[in-house]
Scaffold this active site. Structure first.
Site, PDB file in Angstrom:
ATOM      1  N   THR A 131       0.832  -1.212   0.000  1.00 39.56           N
ATOM      2  CA  THR A 131       0.000   0.000   0.000  1.00 39.56           C
ATOM      3  C   THR A 131       0.865   1.260   0.000  1.00 39.56           C
ATOM      4  O   THR A 131       0.619   2.204  -0.747  1.00 39.56           O
ATOM      5  CB  THR A 131      -0.921  -0.019   1.251  1.00 39.56           C
ATOM      6  OG1 THR A 131      -1.819  -1.116   1.108  1.00 39.56           O
ATOM      7  CG2 THR A 131      -1.705   1.263   1.405  1.00 39.56           C
ATOM      8  N   SER A 188       4.919  -6.750  -2.275  1.00 43.16           N
ATOM      9  CA  SER A 188       4.555  -6.863  -0.861  1.00 43.16           C
ATOM     10  C   SER A 188       5.002  -8.225  -0.342  1.00 43.16           C
ATOM     11  O   SER A 188       4.634  -9.259  -0.912  1.00 43.16           O
ATOM     12  CB  SER A 188       3.034  -6.716  -0.718  1.00 43.16           C
ATOM     13  OG  SER A 188       2.668  -7.015   0.604  1.00 43.16           O
ATOM     14  N   CYS A 211     -20.557  -8.498   3.777  1.00 35.38           N
ATOM     15  CA  CYS A 211     -21.580  -7.723   4.477  1.00 35.38           C
ATOM     16  C   CYS A 211     -20.901  -6.681   5.352  1.00 35.38           C
ATOM     17  O   CYS A 211     -19.903  -6.971   6.005  1.00 35.38           O
ATOM     18  CB  CYS A 211     -22.423  -8.642   5.357  1.00 35.38           C
ATOM     19  SG  CYS A 211     -23.445  -9.731   4.369  1.00 35.38           S
ATOM     20  N   HIS A 214       4.238 -10.124   2.205  1.00 34.01           N
ATOM     21  CA  HIS A 214       3.351 -11.181   2.731  1.00 34.01           C
ATOM     22  C   HIS A 214       2.632 -11.954   1.640  1.00 34.01           C
ATOM     23  O   HIS A 214       1.940 -12.928   1.922  1.00 34.01           O
ATOM     24  CB  HIS A 214       2.395 -10.630   3.789  1.00 34.01           C
ATOM     25  CG  HIS A 214       1.271  -9.785   3.306  1.00 34.01           C
ATOM     26  ND1 HIS A 214      -0.006 -10.252   3.223  1.00 34.01           N
ATOM     27  CD2 HIS A 214       1.212  -8.485   2.915  1.00 34.01           C
ATOM     28  CE1 HIS A 214      -0.807  -9.279   2.811  1.00 34.01           C
ATOM     29  NE2 HIS A 214      -0.079  -8.201   2.612  1.00 34.01           N
ATOM     30  N   THR A 250      13.651   4.553  10.805  1.00 32.75           N
ATOM     31  CA  THR A 250      14.559   3.457  11.141  1.00 32.75           C
ATOM     32  C   THR A 250      14.026   2.164  10.517  1.00 32.75           C
ATOM     33  O   THR A 250      12.844   1.839  10.636  1.00 32.75           O
ATOM     34  CB  THR A 250      14.688   3.308  12.672  1.00 32.75           C
ATOM     35  OG1 THR A 250      15.122   4.561  13.172  1.00 32.75           O
ATOM     36  CG2 THR A 250      15.686   2.227  13.043  1.00 32.75           C
TER      37      THR A 250
END
Ligand code: PLP
Length: 388
Positions: free
Chosen positions: A71, A200, A327, A202, A238
């Site tokens: 992101t 990314s 939902c 993950h 950092t």
């Protein structure tokens, strides 16, 4: 039965990756900016990781920048390019598509609100952008194209080389979100003339919370976050040492296993698509030609259902899948990708995504596809019974 088939959402961290990162949480925990031995040790580990990631995509190590997630990489690329454009009084026209991930759409919407002209390319029934529409949309004011490599919801892999060549021929900055492609498709920036590319960790067996932004040498882009000089000022702060070591190791392993992994995932994908689409109420979404789909990615619409029900039904049987229509407090949020492709609202509601990864076996996926087929058929039949 316990089968994880939601690898487009996130992947299990590999044992080797955990082993590689662990010492950087316990013994080797220095600040890479410190000049004493602990600091130098940390810096050396980051240099190694940078090279490992660079090798995965054919880049120079100096072109790899670590960020806190895919992101952030998309935001830093799009808004960083926009800052350069604005400071140099270039044309404020961005071309993107209506099926980008929210982390690409968000910054584009932000630019539109700041007065940029933003063109959202349409996609066809399988989620491909139209190259003629791209060519026709380019004007003298176009200073950026942002089009994803592969779509997370429907698995469609864009004609990325043609897109990059169109951009290059007009000297337009091109950013691509390759978050879903890394580890499954060979990425090679020596052949792909993109200026920036997001990854990314993950999604390819590193932990969550670590991303990469590839920035081609001398690409015209400016920082949007200010602080220390870490990551060449592109992403100051950092460094997340252990996670950087982890993404480096994960990239090395992804590169080593790429061919074998993609082959296996293609076989699994074929089996699952064949089985699931035998059910009358199930329709495949995204690219039909598997060579133009993310390996292991299956996405379907189950007529007359709501995605969240399908996920819950599968979960009850020990199978983890996902849906993009969930939902929420305001009702059901339909997928912007399926809506943009042109599916009617009632079909968009019943979407399910089943994504295999390197830890899955053909056998378990075949069994899972069988169970899912029955569940989908049952749920569709149940929902179509007219209320008394
Ligand atoms: N881009 C795409 C295509 C994705 O699928 C995702 C995550 O699902 C992201 C970007 C965001 O990555 P991260 O979760 O690291 O912020």
């Amino acid at each position: 039965m316990s089968v994880y088939l939601d690898n487009s959402a996130t992947t299990r961290v590999r044992e080797e990756v955990i082993e590689a990162m662990q010492p950087y949480l316990t013994d080797k925990w220095g600040n890479p900016s410190s000049i004493h031995r602990l600091g130098r040790q940390a810096r050396a580990a980051i240099d190694t990781a940078r090279q490992q990631v660079a090798d995965l995509i054919g880049a120079q190590a100096s072109e790899i920048h670590f960020t806190p997630a895919g992101t952030y990489s998309n935001n830093v690329a799009i808004l960083g390019r926009a800052r350069y454009v604005e400071e140099n009084n270039l044309g404020r026209h961005l071309i993107t598509s209506c099926i980008e991930h929210s982390s690409g759409l968000g910054p584009s919407k932000h630019l539109a609100a700041r007065g940029w002209k933003v063109t959202y390319l349409h996609v066809d029934k399988e989620g491909f952008v139209d190259l003629d529409e791209l060519r026709d949309s380019i004007t003298d004011e176009t200073s950026m194209i942002s089009l994803m490599y592969a779509n997370n919801e429907v698995g469609t892999v864009q004609p990325i080389y043609e897109i990059a060549e169109i951009a290059q021929a007009k000297n337009i900055f091109y950013h691509t979100d390759a978050v879903q492609a890394a580890g499954k498709i060979k990425l090679d920036v020596t052949k792909l003339p993109a200026q920036t590319m997001s990854l990314s960790g993950h999604k390819f067996h590193a932990p969550k919370g670590i991303g990469v932004l590839y920035i081609r040498k001398d690409a015209p882009i400016l920082p949007i976050i200010f602080g220390g000089g870490q990551e060449k000022g592109v992403f100051p702060g950092t460094e997340n040492l252990a996670s950087i070591v982890a993404i480096g190791k994960a990239a090395e392993l992804a590169g080593q296993h790429l061919e074998e992994n993609s082959r296996k995932l293609r076989a699994i994908q074929e089996i699952m698509i064949k089985r699931l689409t035998k059910v009358d109420c199930v329709k495949l979404t995204g690219a039909k030609d598997l060579a133009r789909r993310i390996p292991g990615h299956v996405s379907v619409i189950v007529h007359g259902t709501v995605g969240e029900q399908l996920v819950n039904d599968a979960d009850f049987k020990g199978i983890c899948i996902s849906s993009v229509s969930a939902c929420s407090s305001s009702g059901v949020d339909p997928s912007h990708v399926l809506s943009c492709i042109g599916f009617p609202k009632e079909e968009v509601m019943g979407s399910a995504r089943i994504t295999a990864g390197c830890f899955n076996t053909e056998e378990e996926c075949e069994k899972a596809a069988e169970v899912l087929s029955q569940l989908f058929a049952k749920r569709a039949a149940k929902n179509t019974v007219a209320p008394v």
